[in-house]
Design a protein around this motif. Structure first.
Motif, mmCIF file in Angstrom:
data_model
loop_
_atom_site.group_PDB
_atom_site.id
_atom_site.type_symbol
_atom_site.label_atom_id
_atom_site.label_comp_id
_atom_site.label_asym_id
_atom_site.label_seq_id
_atom_site.Cartn_x
_atom_site.Cartn_y
_atom_site.Cartn_z
ATOM 1 N N GLN A 109 0.811 -1.216 0.000
ATOM 2 C CA GLN A 109 0.000 0.000 0.000
ATOM 3 C C GLN A 109 0.850 1.274 0.000
ATOM 4 O O GLN A 109 0.404 2.325 0.448
ATOM 5 N N ARG A 110 2.065 1.156 -0.492
ATOM 6 C CA ARG A 110 2.926 2.339 -0.600
ATOM 7 C C ARG A 110 3.372 2.503 -2.046
ATOM 8 O O ARG A 110 3.445 1.537 -2.797
ATOM 9 N N GLN A 111 3.707 3.733 -2.418
ATOM 10 C CA GLN A 111 4.167 3.968 -3.772
ATOM 11 C C GLN A 111 5.504 3.271 -3.996
ATOM 12 O O GLN A 111 6.445 3.423 -3.220
ATOM 13 N N VAL A 112 5.554 2.526 -5.078
ATOM 14 C CA VAL A 112 6.752 1.738 -5.357
ATOM 15 C C VAL A 112 7.959 2.633 -5.600
ATOM 16 O O VAL A 112 9.071 2.360 -5.135
ATOM 17 N N ILE A 113 7.759 3.720 -6.339
ATOM 18 C CA ILE A 113 8.882 4.585 -6.683
ATOM 19 C C ILE A 113 9.534 5.183 -5.445
ATOM 20 O O ILE A 113 10.762 5.250 -5.331
ATOM 21 N N SER A 114 8.720 5.593 -4.478
ATOM 22 C CA SER A 114 9.253 6.234 -3.273
ATOM 23 C C SER A 114 9.791 5.221 -2.257
ATOM 24 O O SER A 114 10.472 5.594 -1.309
ATOM 25 N N SER A 115 9.476 3.947 -2.449
ATOM 26 C CA SER A 115 9.968 2.909 -1.521
ATOM 27 C C SER A 115 10.704 1.809 -2.276
ATOM 28 O O SER A 115 10.604 0.634 -1.928
ATOM 29 N N TRP A 116 11.436 2.219 -3.306
ATOM 30 C CA TRP A 116 12.099 1.243 -4.176
ATOM 31 C C TRP A 116 13.128 0.407 -3.423
ATOM 32 O O TRP A 116 13.201 -0.807 -3.605
ATOM 33 N N ASP A 117 13.914 1.044 -2.560
ATOM 34 C CA ASP A 117 14.918 0.293 -1.796
ATOM 35 C C ASP A 117 14.252 -0.738 -0.883
ATOM 36 O O ASP A 117 14.739 -1.860 -0.737
ATOM 37 N N ALA A 118 13.130 -0.349 -0.263
ATOM 38 C CA ALA A 118 12.406 -1.291 0.586
ATOM 39 C C ALA A 118 11.843 -2.448 -0.239
ATOM 40 O O ALA A 118 11.816 -3.591 0.215
ATOM 41 N N LEU A 119 11.413 -2.135 -1.456
ATOM 42 C CA LEU A 119 10.904 -3.178 -2.337
ATOM 43 C C LEU A 119 12.002 -4.176 -2.691
ATOM 44 O O LEU A 119 11.784 -5.395 -2.661
ATOM 45 N N LEU A 120 13.181 -3.676 -3.004
ATOM 46 C CA LEU A 120 14.297 -4.566 -3.324
ATOM 47 C C LEU A 120 14.682 -5.410 -2.105
ATOM 48 O O LEU A 120 14.985 -6.604 -2.241
ATOM 49 N N ASP A 121 14.676 -4.790 -0.933
ATOM 50 C CA ASP A 121 14.972 -5.537 0.292
ATOM 51 C C ASP A 121 13.976 -6.675 0.472
ATOM 52 O O ASP A 121 14.352 -7.802 0.835
ATOM 53 N N TYR A 122 12.718 -6.386 0.234
ATOM 54 C CA TYR A 122 11.682 -7.413 0.367
ATOM 55 C C TYR A 122 11.903 -8.547 -0.628
ATOM 56 O O TYR A 122 11.818 -9.727 -0.267
#
Length: 259
Positions: A134-147
């Motif tokens: 539920q967060r914008q992917v662009i603004s949380s890209w590093d968190a997405l990669l970590d996941y």
């Protein structure tokens, strides 16, 4: 029941409630009293104190693994088993993410330890996932990669998942679509497109891992990505990227000009 030299009977009480558990988790003979020797108690206390004071960064992999194992194996010195697991699988993350059947092949690893390791793995994935849902992917890209790395980097077979995004590029669903072998996973573009419509997704990010550790795309990876993109385009659904997760890094199709 055993008979001593004087002819009397002696009874040996098991440390565990059933023989199967005792075989799964052998206890050193020094622990027949059911109590931990003082040197093991002191060792456990020292590790717990160091963790409280310095966190995981203050501890090598084998000590962190020991901390996890204290609860699973309360009546034995777990240091030798921790070293054996790391020797077998390579590092802490690979031990935690190893398949249960592979863990069970290591002498001394029983159901209790396997369950605790899998609970730890699930908790790590859920915490990493909570940072991106539920967060914008662009603004949380590093968190997405970590996941993605937490969920997939140490898998021994290929897993393919799809991240579904809404019109604001917020992650609305993360679903595993297929599992395969060490170098192949079957993916069906029509099924991916159909699921995107079901979720009313506006964009997708494809993610799969390479158990070899090398995230370089194969010809089949490139072909599969093109076919999924072709299935999505007439539906007005954007394919943002395809990430291949290696053991220590990742490859982005978009960054590499492959999409």
């Amino acid at each position: 029941m055993a008979r001593n030299k004087a002819g009397g009977d002696t009874t040996t009480l098991p440390l565990f409630p059933n023989e199967a558990l005792a075989q799964e988790e052998p206890v050193p003979t020094t622990l027949n009293s059911g109590r931990l020797p003082s040197y093991i108690k002191d060792h456990r206390s020292r590790l717990r104190r160091r963790f409280r004071e310095g966190g995981a960064a203050a501890m090598p992999d084998y000590e962190l693994l020991e901390l996890v194992m204290f609860r699973s194996l309360p009546r034995q010195d777990v240091k030798p088993l921790a070293h054996q697991l790391l020797k077998q699988f390579g590092d802490f993350a690979r031990v935690v993410s190893a398949r249960p059947e592979r863990l069970a092949q290591v002498k001394g690893v029983g159901e209790a330890l396997i369950t605790d390791l899998k609970v730890l793995e699930a908790a790590a994935q859920r915490m990493a996932r909570a940072r991106v849902m539920q967060r914008q992917v662009i603004s949380s890209w590093d968190a997405l990669l970590d996941y993605c790395h937490t969920a997939m980097a140490h898998r021994s077979t290929e897993h393919f998942r799809v991240l579904f995004l809404d019109r604001k590029n917020c992650l609305i669903a993360d679903e595993e679509q297929a599992r395969g072998t060490v170098d192949h996973v079957p993916v069906y573009p029509r099924e991916v497109a159909k699921r995107a419509l079901d979720l009313d997704a506006s964009a997708l990010i494809l993610v799969h891992n390479h158990p070899s550790g090398d995230p370089s795309p194969s010809d089949s990876d490139i072909d599969m990505t093109a076919r999924i993109n072709q299935a999505l385009t007439p539906l007005g659904i954007l394919l943002h990227d395809h990430l291949i997760i290696g053991s220590a890094t990742e490859l982005s199709f978009k960054t590499e000009g492959l999409l």
